[in-house]
Design an enzyme around this catalytic site. Sequence first.
Site, PDB file in Angstrom:
ATOM      1  CG  ASP A  78      -0.005  -0.222   2.850  1.00 31.54           C
ATOM      2  OD1 ASP A  78       0.911  -0.863   2.519  1.00 31.54           O
ATOM      3  OD2 ASP A  78      -0.627  -0.061   3.846  1.00 31.54           O
ATOM      4  CD  GLU A 209       0.337   5.473  10.824  1.00 36.83           C
ATOM      5  OE1 GLU A 209      -0.183   4.462  10.448  1.00 36.83           O
ATOM      6  OE2 GLU A 209       2.072   4.280  11.377  1.00 36.83           O
TER       7      GLU A 209
END
EC number: 3.1.27.-
Lengths: 606, 609
Positions: A78, A209
Site C-alpha cells: 500500500d 499516518e
Amino acid sequence: RCGAGFGRFRCLVRGGAGQDVGRSCILVSIAGKNVMLDCGMHMGFNDDRRFPDFSYITQNGRLTDFLDCVIISHFHLDHCGALPYFSEMVGYDGPIYMTHPTQAICPILLEDYRKIAVDKKGEANFFTSQMIKDCMKKVVAVHLHQTVQVDDELEIKAYYAGHVLGAAMFQIKVGSESVVYTGDYNMTPDRHLGAAWIDKCRPNLLITESTYATTIRDSKRCRERDFLKKVHETVERGGKVLIPVFALGRAQELCILLETFWERMNLKVPIYFSTGLTEKANHYYKLFIPWTNQKIRKTFVQRNMFEFKHIKAFDRAFADNPGPMVVFATPGMLHAGQSLQIFRKWAGNEKNMVIMPGYCVQGTVGHKILSGQRKLEMEGRQVLEVKMQVEYMSFSAHADAKGIMQLVGQAEPESVLLVHGEAKKMEFLKQKIEQELRVSCYMPANGETVTLPTSPSIPVGISLGLLKREMAQGLLPEAKKPRLLHGTLIMKDSNFRLVSSEQALKELGLAEHQLRFTCRVHLHDTRKEQEMALRVYSHLKSVLKDHCVQHLPDGSVTVESILIQAAAPSEDPGTKVLLVSWTYQDEELGSFLTSLLKKGLPQAPS
Amino acid sequence: MKLTYCLSGHPTLPCNVLKFKSTTIMLDCGLDMTSTLNFLPLPLVQSPRLSNLPGWSLKDGNAFLDKTELIDLSTVDVILISNYHCMMALPYITEHTGFTGTVYATEPTVQIGRLLPSPLKDAVEVSTWRRCYTMQEVNSALSKIQLVGYSQKIELFGAVQVTPLSSGYALGSSNWIIQSHYEKVSYVSGSSLLTTHPQPMDQASLKNSDVLVLTGLTQIPTANPDGMVGEFCSNLALTVRNGGNVLVPCYPSGVIYDLLECLYQYIDSAGLSSVPLYFISPVANSSLEFSQIFAEWLCHNKQSKVYLPEPPFPHAELIQTNKLKHYPSIHGDFSNDFRQPCVVFTGHPSLRFGDVVHFMELWGKSSLNTIIFTEPDFSYLEALAPYQPLAMKCIYCPIDTRLNFIQVSKLLKEVQPLHVVCPEQYTQPPPAQSHRMDLMIDCQPPAMSYRRAEVLALPFKRRYEKIEIMPELADSLVPMEIKPGISLATVSAVLHTKDNKHLLQPPPRPAQPTSGKKRKRVSDDVPDCKVLKPLLSGSIPVEQFVQTLEKHGFSDIKVEDTAKGHIVLLQEAETLIQIEEDSTHIICDNDEMLRVRLRDLVLKFLQKF
C-alpha cells in the site's frame, strides 16, 4: 518590492492517501520542488481504482519533468505497489529514493503480487517482471540520517521508523523550509524492531499516518499473553490456528514470540510458515541486522533470532492433515493466495481459529469477517459459511494516538497533516493535537489539496567585521535598549552579502559624500569669547553626562565629533555668535545642541 | 583563528586537534603501537630463551600514550574517528582527561574497533605489561560514541557542521568535512582508491576545500597491493604443496576479508581445496559475522549480493563447506581439529602477543614452513628478530591499500583544495629512499607540514558569517540597482544572536511618548547617538540643484565658482551652501526648519549606504 530572490513560497500537499487506509500517494510542492511520497496500491480493489490516479499530478507534460523525485517509505504494497505501473506504464525516469532493505525487499513483494494478479487471477494490463526490474534500476538507496542532495536546493534525509524492516520517515528540505513524511511508524520497540525516532527538526509541516488515531493500546505484553493463550487453547482442544500475515514484518515478530513460547512450554504441535518468501524473508532479517532492535543486534553473533527451531516450512498438503497445527500464511488480509486457500478449508470447523494480527482494508475477506460477516460470497456464487473463531489482535506496528502525539512532540512541527486513516478517528486526533500541542492540524480528503503559506527567512552573508562590531556593542551594559545594526546589503546574482556601509562604498569603488552643517547660534552675552567658551563647556558637560565633551586649547569645544567655535566678534558687543558644526551622521546630536544653546547659558553660579 | 595541534608523530595513526570557529575538534586518536616491538614476545609457556634475550625491554605500557602539554584535553568538544585503527587512545582521552564531549564514528568502525586487539587491552592479565585500560574503561569510552552515517550532517553548537564521507579503505572508514557556511576543511585520513570490499571513496564532496588535511597514506608506497596479493597466493600454494604450513600474522578484520576472498577463488584452481584454512582469534567469529551484516557500507557488488539475499562475503561459503574454520584460541576444539599442512591466520601482527607466538615456536624450526607478512604496520625484520635464528621461510607481502603518492596527486588535482596540510614525513622522500623524489607530496602551493607537538596556524581568514533576515524585514527593504546586476539596500535592523545563530529583525516601532506628568529634565532629551545614520555617496549637479531650490520657493540665489566646486548663496536666508565633488557644507542661521528643508533637498541627489 524586493526583486532579487525574495518572496513567499507555498507548500502544497496533495492527498492521494486522504482519509482512507488503502494506498498512500502524496504530492508535496515545497519552494518550487515537487516530490511524490509513496506510490501505493489499494488492496481492496481489483480494477483501475487499485492504482492512484496520476493524472492529478500533471495534466500536460511528462511526470519526469514535473517531479523532482519520488520517495518510498517502506516495502508494504500500500506504499510501493503502484511503483512499476507509475514508472514504467505511466512513465517516470527520475530518481526514486528508498532505504537499502526496502530496495532489497520491494521487488520481491512486487513480483509476488504480480504473480497472484496475473498468473492466478489472469488480469490483463498489469506490469510485467521486466517492468519491475526496470523500475528498480531507477532506485537510489539511502542510509539512515544521510543527507541526500537531490539537486542543488532539494535535500532529503531518512529517519528510523520501526514498523517493518527498512521503514523510514523522510525529511524533505529546501533552504529553510521543510516537510517530514512519516510513512508508517511505530513508537514502541517490539520483539524485532526498534522504535521510530526523529530529532527536533522543526519542519513547517509534519505529514503523519493516523491508522490508529483513536486507539490507545494496552501494553504489548498483555496483547502477547492474550495471543499466546488463544493459540495455546485452540491447539490444546485439537483445533487449527491460521494466522494470515505478510511475509515480512509482523510474521517475524510473531514467530519469535511463538518460538520462545513453544520452547518454554515444551510443545510439540507443529508450526508452519508458508514457503517461498518466508525463508528468504528471514535471510533478509539476518543480513540487515543493524535495522533490527538493540537486543537482537547485541546477541546476533551468539544466536541469530531469525533461525527458528520449531517453525517448519509449510506444504499445501499439510492443510488437510488431521490434528492441531499453527500456520502462518500469506497474504495478511485474506484477499488472495495461500492464506485464503487455507481459510476456505478450515472455515467450516468451529474448533479452528483465524487470528488477524493486523489491519484489513475494506473489500478484503479479512475486513469482512472482522466486521462480523459470517456468510461470504466467493467466486462462482459460492457461499462460504464461517464457523471458525475469528480473532483480531492489533499487532501491526503503527503508532497509536499516544505515539503520534509523541512524534509530533519530538519533531515540533509548525503544523500537522493527517493521512492514511479513517475520517472520524482523524477528526478526534486533530482536535487532540490542536488542543494539547497547539499545533494547527489538517486532514485532507482523497484528491484534496492543502496549501500552507510559509515565510522563510532569507540567509545572507554578513561580513565578520560588522557582526563582531555589533556583537561587541551588544555586550556593553547600556545595551538594554534595542540597538540598530546598520549595514548595506549587496545583491549580486543570488549572492547576498551584508557589509558595513564603508565597505560597500569601497567595494563598489564609490567615494563618500560628506554632508556637513554649520549653524550660527546667537547669544546675548557681554563676556569675553574665552570666558564664554568655558561656560559653554561646563554647561554641556553637566547636561551631556554620557558624552565626551572636551575643551580644546584653541578655545573650541567638542561634543563627540561636533565642533563648537566662537565666530569672529560681530559689531554688536552684546551678541556673541557660536558656530556649531556637525556631519549628517551626527545630525541628531547636532540639532539637539543648537536648540540647547539657543535657550541660552545658565547664569553663572555666584 | 584556526590552528592544528599535532599530538601524534605517526602519520598513519594521527591525532590532531583543530580549532575552528570557537569549536575544538580532535581528529582521530591513534595510538602508535610500533613500540610494541621493543617488548619481548609473550609465549604461552614461559620460555627461558625468550625472557633472557638482551636488548628488549619489558617497558611500562603507559609509554604508548601520547601525553602532551600542548593542549588541555578537557577542552576538546568533539572527537571525530576516521577508521577503527585510529581510535586506540580513545579510553585514555575519554576516561582520564576530564573530556566531556561527544565522539563521532560510524557503526562498523565502533563494532570492529571493539574487536581489534590492543596490547593495552589484551595483555591486561600479564604482570609484566602494565595495565592501561580496564575493560570497564574501554566500554565506557565506547559508550560515549555517537553513531553516524556517511553524508550525515552533524551540527556542532550551531557554529560548525561536520560530515563523514566514505574513504574506501575499510568497513565504515570515513574522511570528514568540517565546515561553516563560508569555510571548509577536509580531513582525509586513511583513504583508498582501490576497489576492495568497502564502499568507494567519496571524492566529489571534498571539492572546494579551503584546507585539506592529508594523513594516513600508504606505509609501503613502493608495493602494489594487487601484485602483493598474487605473491601471497603463489607462495602459499608453493609451501602447502611441499607439505609445509603457512602462517599469516594479521588483524582479525580488514585485509583478511580480501585475502579470504582471493583464496576462495584461488584454492580450487590451484588444487588446494583440501587444505584447511584456520582463523584463530578471540573475535574470529564476531569479525566474520559482523562483516556480513554491514551491507550498506560495502561496495556495490557486495551490496547487490545482499539483495538476493546472499551473504556479501564468500567466506560464508568457505565456512559452510568446512574449508575455513575459526576458533577463539588454540585451546579446546582447535587442538582436536588441527591438521597439517594448513594455513593459519592469527594475531598479533607484531608477533609479540596472541596465538601467533605459539605458531612461531611450533613452526619456526622447519624450512618447509612459511610465514607471510601482509600487515604493513610493523617492520617484519624487527618482528622476527627475537625469534632468530629461524629456519622457516619468510615472505614479505605488505598489503596497504591506502593512497600512494601518485594517487594523492591525482586526488589533489581532482578536488583542488586551496591549501594542503600534511605530516612532515610526506613532504620529503622516505629516509631509506632519499633519492625517490616521487615518494613525496607534490602540489601547488606546496603542502604545509606539521610535526609532532607542534601547532600550525591554518592559512585562511574568515570573512563572512551566515545571518538570517526575517521575512518582514526583507519585505521592507528597498533595493536599488547601482551597477548592472548589482543592487544595494540599506538595512537597519535589530540583531539577535542565540546558539551561534544570527537573526536580523525589523527595528521596533518608535515608542509612543508617554504623557509626561513628571517634569522633563533636559538630559532626558539627549538623543541616543548610537542610532547610526547611513553614509552618503554621489555628487550634486549645481544647475539642477539650483532649479530644485527655486522650485521649492527659494529666491535670490547666487552661484559662485570656486577652485573645487561652487558656492550657492541664498542671500535672503543668509545661507551659504558649499558644493564640492565629495562634500556639501550647509552654513545657515540657527533655523532648524530651514536646515531640514535644505538637507532633504541635498539628500535627493545622494545615495544612502
